[in-house]
Design a protein around this motif. Structure first.
Motif, PDB file in Angstrom:
ATOM      1  N   PHE A  59      -7.481  20.183   3.608  1.00 18.00           N
ATOM      2  CA  PHE A  59      -6.401  19.192   4.339  1.00 18.00           C
ATOM      3  C   PHE A  59      -5.776  19.972   5.511  1.00 18.00           C
ATOM      4  N   SER A  60      -5.379  19.282   6.669  1.00 17.08           N
ATOM      5  CA  SER A  60      -4.631  20.028   7.658  1.00 17.08           C
ATOM      6  C   SER A  60      -3.245  20.462   7.055  1.00 17.08           C
ATOM      7  N   ASP A  61      -2.517  19.338   6.332  1.00 16.18           N
ATOM      8  CA  ASP A  61      -1.210  19.769   5.946  1.00 16.18           C
ATOM      9  C   ASP A  61      -1.096  18.593   4.770  1.00 16.18           C
ATOM     10  N   ARG A  62       0.234  18.649   4.169  1.00 18.00           N
ATOM     11  CA  ARG A  62       0.436  17.900   3.019  1.00 18.00           C
ATOM     12  C   ARG A  62       0.648  16.203   3.613  1.00 18.00           C
ATOM     13  N   THR A  63       0.944  15.964   4.781  1.00 12.22           N
ATOM     14  CA  THR A  63       1.390  14.748   5.292  1.00 12.22           C
ATOM     15  C   THR A  63      -0.108  13.884   5.512  1.00 12.22           C
ATOM     16  N   ALA A  64      -0.998  14.926   6.102  1.00  8.34           N
ATOM     17  CA  ALA A  64      -2.543  14.470   6.246  1.00  8.34           C
ATOM     18  C   ALA A  64      -3.112  14.006   5.072  1.00  8.34           C
ATOM     19  N   ALA A  65      -2.807  14.882   4.099  1.00  5.84           N
ATOM     20  CA  ALA A  65      -3.306  14.700   2.860  1.00  5.84           C
ATOM     21  C   ALA A  65      -2.875  13.473   2.063  1.00  5.84           C
ATOM     22  N   GLY A  66      -1.565  13.241   2.291  1.00  2.00           N
ATOM     23  CA  GLY A  66      -0.919  12.007   1.793  1.00  2.00           C
ATOM     24  C   GLY A  66      -1.417  10.612   2.224  1.00  2.00           C
ATOM     25  N   ARG A  67      -1.877  10.888   3.511  1.00  2.00           N
ATOM     26  CA  ARG A  67      -2.441   9.460   4.046  1.00  2.00           C
ATOM     27  C   ARG A  67      -3.781   9.320   3.450  1.00  2.00           C
ATOM     28  N   LEU A  68      -4.600  10.226   3.416  1.00  2.00           N
ATOM     29  CA  LEU A  68      -5.922  10.034   2.839  1.00  2.00           C
ATOM     30  C   LEU A  68      -5.897   9.739   1.353  1.00  2.00           C
ATOM     31  N   LEU A  69      -4.815  10.403   0.550  1.00  2.00           N
ATOM     32  CA  LEU A  69      -4.526   9.959  -0.997  1.00  2.00           C
ATOM     33  C   LEU A  69      -4.181   8.536  -1.077  1.00  2.00           C
ATOM     34  N   ALA A  70      -3.264   8.082   0.066  1.00  2.00           N
ATOM     35  CA  ALA A  70      -2.923   6.736  -0.048  1.00  2.00           C
ATOM     36  C   ALA A  70      -3.863   5.607  -0.175  1.00  2.00           C
ATOM     37  N   ALA A  71      -4.763   6.181   0.706  1.00  2.00           N
ATOM     38  CA  ALA A  71      -6.149   5.009   0.892  1.00  2.00           C
ATOM     39  C   ALA A  71      -6.757   4.843  -0.323  1.00  2.00           C
ATOM     40  N   ASP A  72      -7.069   5.968  -1.175  1.00  2.21           N
ATOM     41  CA  ASP A  72      -7.729   5.595  -2.426  1.00  2.21           C
ATOM     42  C   ASP A  72      -6.893   5.209  -3.504  1.00  2.21           C
ATOM     43  N   VAL A  73      -5.479   5.257  -3.346  1.00  4.27           N
ATOM     44  CA  VAL A  73      -4.483   4.587  -4.217  1.00  4.27           C
ATOM     45  C   VAL A  73      -4.367   3.165  -4.178  1.00  4.27           C
ATOM     46  N   ALA A  74      -4.408   2.928  -2.745  1.00  2.00           N
ATOM     47  CA  ALA A  74      -4.342   1.579  -2.479  1.00  2.00           C
ATOM     48  C   ALA A  74      -5.481   0.662  -3.157  1.00  2.00           C
ATOM     49  N   ARG A  75      -6.588   1.196  -3.178  1.00  2.00           N
ATOM     50  CA  ARG A  75      -7.996   0.691  -3.690  1.00  2.00           C
ATOM     51  C   ARG A  75      -7.439   0.127  -5.208  1.00  2.00           C
ATOM     52  N   LEU A  76      -6.512   0.875  -5.763  1.00  2.00           N
ATOM     53  CA  LEU A  76      -6.294   0.125  -7.346  1.00  2.00           C
ATOM     54  C   LEU A  76      -5.819  -0.947  -7.523  1.00  2.00           C
ATOM     55  N   ALA A  77      -5.119  -1.336  -6.300  1.00  2.00           N
ATOM     56  CA  ALA A  77      -4.337  -2.893  -5.992  1.00  2.00           C
ATOM     57  C   ALA A  77      -2.995  -2.795  -7.247  1.00  2.00           C
ATOM     58  N   LEU A  78      -2.330  -1.759  -7.201  1.00  2.00           N
ATOM     59  CA  LEU A  78      -1.281  -1.667  -8.336  1.00  2.00           C
ATOM     60  C   LEU A  78      -0.038  -2.765  -7.977  1.00  2.00           C
ATOM     61  N   ALA A  79       0.420  -3.331  -8.877  1.00  2.00           N
ATOM     62  CA  ALA A  79       1.326  -4.282  -8.860  1.00  2.00           C
ATOM     63  C   ALA A  79       2.785  -3.471  -8.863  1.00  2.00           C
ATOM     64  N   ARG A  80       3.454  -3.735  -7.749  1.00  2.00           N
ATOM     65  CA  ARG A  80       4.875  -2.995  -7.694  1.00  2.00           C
ATOM     66  C   ARG A  80       5.074  -1.761  -8.143  1.00  2.00           C
ATOM     67  N   PRO A  81       4.356  -0.686  -7.616  1.00  2.00           N
ATOM     68  CA  PRO A  81       4.444   0.528  -7.903  1.00  2.00           C
ATOM     69  C   PRO A  81       5.627   1.153  -7.419  1.00  2.00           C
ATOM     70  N   VAL A  82       5.869   2.229  -8.234  1.00  2.00           N
ATOM     71  CA  VAL A  82       7.044   3.269  -7.859  1.00  2.00           C
ATOM     72  C   VAL A  82       6.256   4.525  -7.484  1.00  2.00           C
ATOM     73  N   VAL A  83       6.504   5.231  -6.506  1.00  2.00           N
ATOM     74  CA  VAL A  83       5.964   6.579  -6.304  1.00  2.00           C
ATOM     75  C   VAL A  83       7.083   7.733  -6.683  1.00  2.00           C
TER      76      VAL A  83
END
Length: 447
Positions: free
Chosen positions: A3-27
């Motif tokens: 990963f280039s840095d933590r922010t770029a990693a966060g964007r990629l990670l968010a894409a996979d987490v979004a696929r879980l379709a979580l209801a009202r998540p808290v991060v």
């Protein structure tokens, strides 16, 4: 995967987490390094952001051996087998816990600055770290979240050691891990830029998220609404055409300084600008010279003139868009950006150079105060050498980032994407501590 840095990693990670379709998540981010990653996940999911702080309880005569852990809200986990093996009495355990509890409270006070803890009862909690080596802290964090009432716990990390990932699969309700490389020795080896994260950066990210408030979830990868239009920049009485793009509630604005023979229509700079817009940064691309001036090769390489135009354009921009300003320079434009930032009252938040010629501003480099990232293609040997020589004259925070195999124009597959990721990470990292006091537009709202 690197990963280039933590922010770029966060964007990629968010894409996979979004696929879980979580209801009202808290991060919840694990301080300190997990919070920049968590901030990006929370932003893209449209979820509240908070921290989850845990403290290991170490055996007094062998602190690296934990006999338990504590968390916020009075959560206390004790391994009775370790307590017995170490022959620890109640007083021994109490003294360690008292010291760690005080440190836990100190950190929470510094991070939240008076804000209340986000309630977890009945919520889906996404625990985020920048990577996992052993999994012990992440395991405790998951348990603490459960003790605080979480209905479901999801652990999300960009990278993890295979053994730790396998163990944690059975401790969280779901585990999202982008990469579990076999040859894992440390989290930092999987990041190109892996600086230490301080308490103030954590506090600033939390403050920015709290100020922004809850937003409707945004599909991963979807761009924020962007207002884009042609503008005429008044550079000290000289009218210069420009293109201004402003996403909803931008975190800052990046002004592009183009290189010799280039303009606001540069396809490479526009591609980088689009990536910055998608991540919530405003951009201004404008011509540093009039059409007549652009035909004069002496003016094309007149760095003092280009720097003056950039300074004047920045003044014009600030009168219309009250945001922290960053510079992105290419070729001779990079020299202009550095020279402009060296002015006493420039107040530039950060600078990124792509294939730049900082050596053309050599006499001004020591006066630059803005954190500077010099991105150079690995196959652009002459320019790489010039950048390394110029970096030796910089007295501000700086870094030379090499895109392996890339030539001067970064035309190779993936090369320009690497530039955009590195630039976004640098700007985001250095804007984050400023956002708590950053002036914000009042007529726009991110959705």
């Amino acid at each position: 995967m690197v990963f280039s840095d933590r922010t770029a990693a966060g964007r990629l990670l968010a894409a996979d987490v979004a696929r879980l379709a979580l209801a009202r998540p808290v991060v919840l981010g694990l301080p300190r390094g997990g919070v920049p990653v968590a901030a990006e996940v929370a932003r893209i999911l449209g979820a509240p952001l908070d921290v989850i702080v845990v403290r290991k309880l170490g055996v007094p005569f062998q602190p690296e051996v934990a006999f338990g852990a504590i968390g916020e809200g009075g959560v206390r986990l004790v391994d009775e087998a370790t307590v017995g093996a170490a022959r620890l009495g109640e007083r021994d355990c109490a003294r360690v816990e008292e010291a760690e509890r005080a440190e836990l409270q100190r950190r929470l006070a510094r991070y939240r600055r008076g804000r209340e803890r986000t309630p977890l009862a009945g919520r889906v909690v996404v625990v985020v770290d920048d990577g996992i080596a052993t999994g012990s802290t992440a395991s405790v964090a998951c348990e603490v979240a459960r003790r605080q009432g979480a209905a479901q716990v999801v652990l999300a990390v960009p990278v993890a050691a295979p053994q730790a990932w396998e163990k944690l699969r059975h401790e969280a309700d779901a585990v999202v891990c982008l990469s579990a490389p076999a040859r894992f020795s440390a989290v930092g080896q999987w990041y190109q830029d892996f600086p230490q994260v301080g308490d103030e950066e954590v506090a600033a990210l939390l403050a920015a998220a709290a100020r922004a408030g809850p937003h409707p979830a945004q599909p991963a990868g979807a761009a924020s609404p962007v207002e884009m239009g042609e503008v005429v920049v008044d550079a000290g009485g000289t009218a210069l055409p420009g293109l201004l793009a402003v996403p909803g509630d931008p975190a800052g604005v990046v002004v592009f300084a183009h290189g010799s023979g280039s303009s606001r229509l540069s396809p490479r700079n526009r591609r980088v600008a689009e990536a910055l817009n998608d991540a919530g940064l405003a951009t201004l691309l404008f011509d540093l010279l009039t059409p007549t001036e652009a035909q004069d090769r002496t003016k094309v390489f007149d760095v003092p003139l280009l720097a003056l135009r950039l300074t004047q354009a920045t003044r014009w921009l600030r009168s219309r868009l009250p945001l922290h300003v960053c510079y992105f320079g290419a070729s001779t434009g990079a020299a202009a950006a550095l020279a402009a930032a060296a002015e006493p009252r420039s107040e530039i938040a950060a600078i990124v150079s792509r294939g730049g010629r900082p050596d053309l501003a050599l006499t001004r480099l020591e006066a630059v105060r803005a954190p500077t990232l010099l991105i150079v293609g690995g196959a652009d040997l002459q320019v790489l050498d010039l950048n390394r020589q110029a970096a030796a004259h910089l007295r501000c925070e700086h870094q030379v980032a090499v895109v392996a195999g890339a030539t001067h124009l970064f035309e190779e597959p993936g090369a320009l994407d690497a530039v955009a990721d590195a630039a976004l990470g640098w700007f985001t990292r250095h804007l984050a501590p400023l956002t708590a006091t950053a002036p914000r537009s009042t007529d726009r709202h991110r959705t």
